[in-house]
Design a protein around this motif. Sequence first.
Motif, PDB file in Angstrom:
ATOM      1  N   GLU A 251       0.827  -1.210   0.000  1.00  0.00           N
ATOM      2  CA  GLU A 251       0.000   0.000   0.000  1.00  0.00           C
ATOM      3  C   GLU A 251       0.861   1.260   0.000  1.00  0.00           C
ATOM      4  O   GLU A 251       0.643   2.191  -0.777  1.00  0.00           O
ATOM      5  N   LYS A 284      -4.714 -11.904   3.053  1.00  0.00           N
ATOM      6  CA  LYS A 284      -6.030 -11.759   3.700  1.00  0.00           C
ATOM      7  C   LYS A 284      -6.903 -12.994   3.524  1.00  0.00           C
ATOM      8  O   LYS A 284      -7.835 -13.219   4.288  1.00  0.00           O
ATOM      9  N   SER A 285      -6.614 -13.772   2.479  1.00  0.00           N
ATOM     10  CA  SER A 285      -7.399 -14.984   2.238  1.00  0.00           C
ATOM     11  C   SER A 285      -6.498 -16.089   1.722  1.00  0.00           C
ATOM     12  O   SER A 285      -5.720 -15.884   0.805  1.00  0.00           O
ATOM     13  N   GLU A 295      -0.004  -7.922  -6.548  1.00  0.00           N
ATOM     14  CA  GLU A 295      -0.801  -7.059  -5.669  1.00  0.00           C
ATOM     15  C   GLU A 295      -0.416  -5.592  -5.855  1.00  0.00           C
ATOM     16  O   GLU A 295      -1.279  -4.714  -5.910  1.00  0.00           O
ATOM     17  N   ARG A 299      -2.817  -2.588  -7.098  1.00  0.00           N
ATOM     18  CA  ARG A 299      -2.979  -1.348  -6.310  1.00  0.00           C
ATOM     19  C   ARG A 299      -2.666  -0.116  -7.162  1.00  0.00           C
ATOM     20  O   ARG A 299      -3.359   0.907  -7.056  1.00  0.00           O
ATOM     21  N   ASN A 347     -11.241  -4.278  -6.785  1.00  0.00           N
ATOM     22  CA  ASN A 347     -11.157  -4.212  -5.320  1.00  0.00           C
ATOM     23  C   ASN A 347     -11.511  -5.538  -4.654  1.00  0.00           C
ATOM     24  O   ASN A 347     -10.949  -5.892  -3.610  1.00  0.00           O
ATOM     25  N   GLU A 348     -12.430  -6.279  -5.255  1.00  0.00           N
ATOM     26  CA  GLU A 348     -12.800  -7.587  -4.696  1.00  0.00           C
ATOM     27  C   GLU A 348     -11.622  -8.557  -4.736  1.00  0.00           C
ATOM     28  O   GLU A 348     -11.380  -9.309  -3.796  1.00  0.00           O
ATOM     29  N   ASP A 351      -9.071  -7.454  -2.079  1.00  0.00           N
ATOM     30  CA  ASP A 351      -9.518  -7.818  -0.726  1.00  0.00           C
ATOM     31  C   ASP A 351      -9.376  -9.303  -0.440  1.00  0.00           C
ATOM     32  O   ASP A 351      -9.238  -9.704   0.718  1.00  0.00           O
ATOM     33  N   ASN A 352      -9.404 -10.116  -1.491  1.00  0.00           N
ATOM     34  CA  ASN A 352      -9.288 -11.579  -1.330  1.00  0.00           C
ATOM     35  C   ASN A 352      -7.878 -12.102  -1.595  1.00  0.00           C
ATOM     36  O   ASN A 352      -7.679 -13.315  -1.711  1.00  0.00           O
ATOM     37  N   SER A 353      -6.901 -11.180  -1.688  1.00  0.00           N
ATOM     38  CA  SER A 353      -5.512 -11.566  -2.003  1.00  0.00           C
ATOM     39  C   SER A 353      -5.472 -12.475  -3.227  1.00  0.00           C
ATOM     40  O   SER A 353      -4.789 -13.499  -3.251  1.00  0.00           O
TER      41      SER A 353
END
Length: 387
Positions: A251, A284-285, A295, A299, A347-348, A351-353
């Motif tokens: 990030e 995260k998942s 990732e 981003r 974004n989904e 959020d789910n890596s």
Amino acid sequence: MYKEELEKIYYKALKKVQADSIIQDNISLKKDILKVVDETVNLKKIDNLYIFGVGKAAYAMAKECEKIIGEKISGGVVVSTTKGKLKHLTHFTSTHPEVTKKSEKAANLLFEKSSQLNKNDYFIFLLSGGASAMIEKPIEGLSLEDFIKGSSALLTSGIDIKALNTIRKSISQIKGGKLANNFKAKGKVLVLSDVIGDDLNIIGSAPMNNGKFKHHLVGNNKIALKEAKKYCKNSFEKVDIITTTLAKDSEKACSYISKKIKEYDKKYKKFVLLFGGETTTTVKSKNGYGGRNQELALRLFINDSIDKNISILSAGSDGIDGRSDATGAFVDFELHKKIKKLNLNPNEFLDNSDSNTFFKKVGYDFVTGITGTNVMDFIIVLKKGEE
């Protein structure tokens, strides 16, 4: 998208730190005179010459050593994740990034072979990234199963590589120079760096670094990106290596890179920005596929830091990016049209890596296969003016 040009820049950087280039630059043989970096060894005056190696680049480096030295190699052990046979050396295929029973078998093999060397032998030890997981022998009282559980938890925690390797050393019989204690012969360690700052106490958890043997840094991220800059220099208005020590979480790295893109975008019509290092990410998942490079690319796209003239490639130098078959991904302005057509929500996936699944769906994943080297990651930002 300037995919072809981004790939060319990537492969120029990569070639400079691949096994054949590194070994040819640092090892040569004329009759019985072997030159290893800054040392000359008369093979007639030693009993045996051995080659050892551990890491993602170990197999490829050892293979090049065999081409140069050939029959004069008495033996040795090489541990990597690459499948293949070596003519004069025992090659053991281990695992990465997780420690497994194979890691312990590899460690035992190294201990067994290295203990056979005498004082009048000479060895070359090839060390590269990934060695930390490929060879392991826990301290007495700690089972391999408990070691594996702890390592797995650390790998998905977002911890940086320095902290990870420090913990590994404290519970290992092989890391932190402990393997070096087993060698009675003279020798040198050739190091391909995969860590920020090229700290010899960190690379591969330093199995040979206790002051007993001289270490030589023969390849790193800076060497690779300098070659990329040289390649781009005549084709672009501005080419800069921004950093080779990018060590932020994905990030913060995204914000940093985006800021640099905006700065240069105001000043130049054609530029290349080169970033090197290794970002971190928190998984995260466990169901997602991808890694830190994909990732970061995702981003950068979501962060809206790309106009219609800018394309980006974020990729690992080893050919592997986390839990996927890709080493990275491309992003550009045209991606907006693709996700709209496919009705995807970036974004989904973030959020789910699950960045790799996203890039596969849009055809922007970058797959190289295992490269045989590892000098962290390359982030290449390319801007061309209006055609």
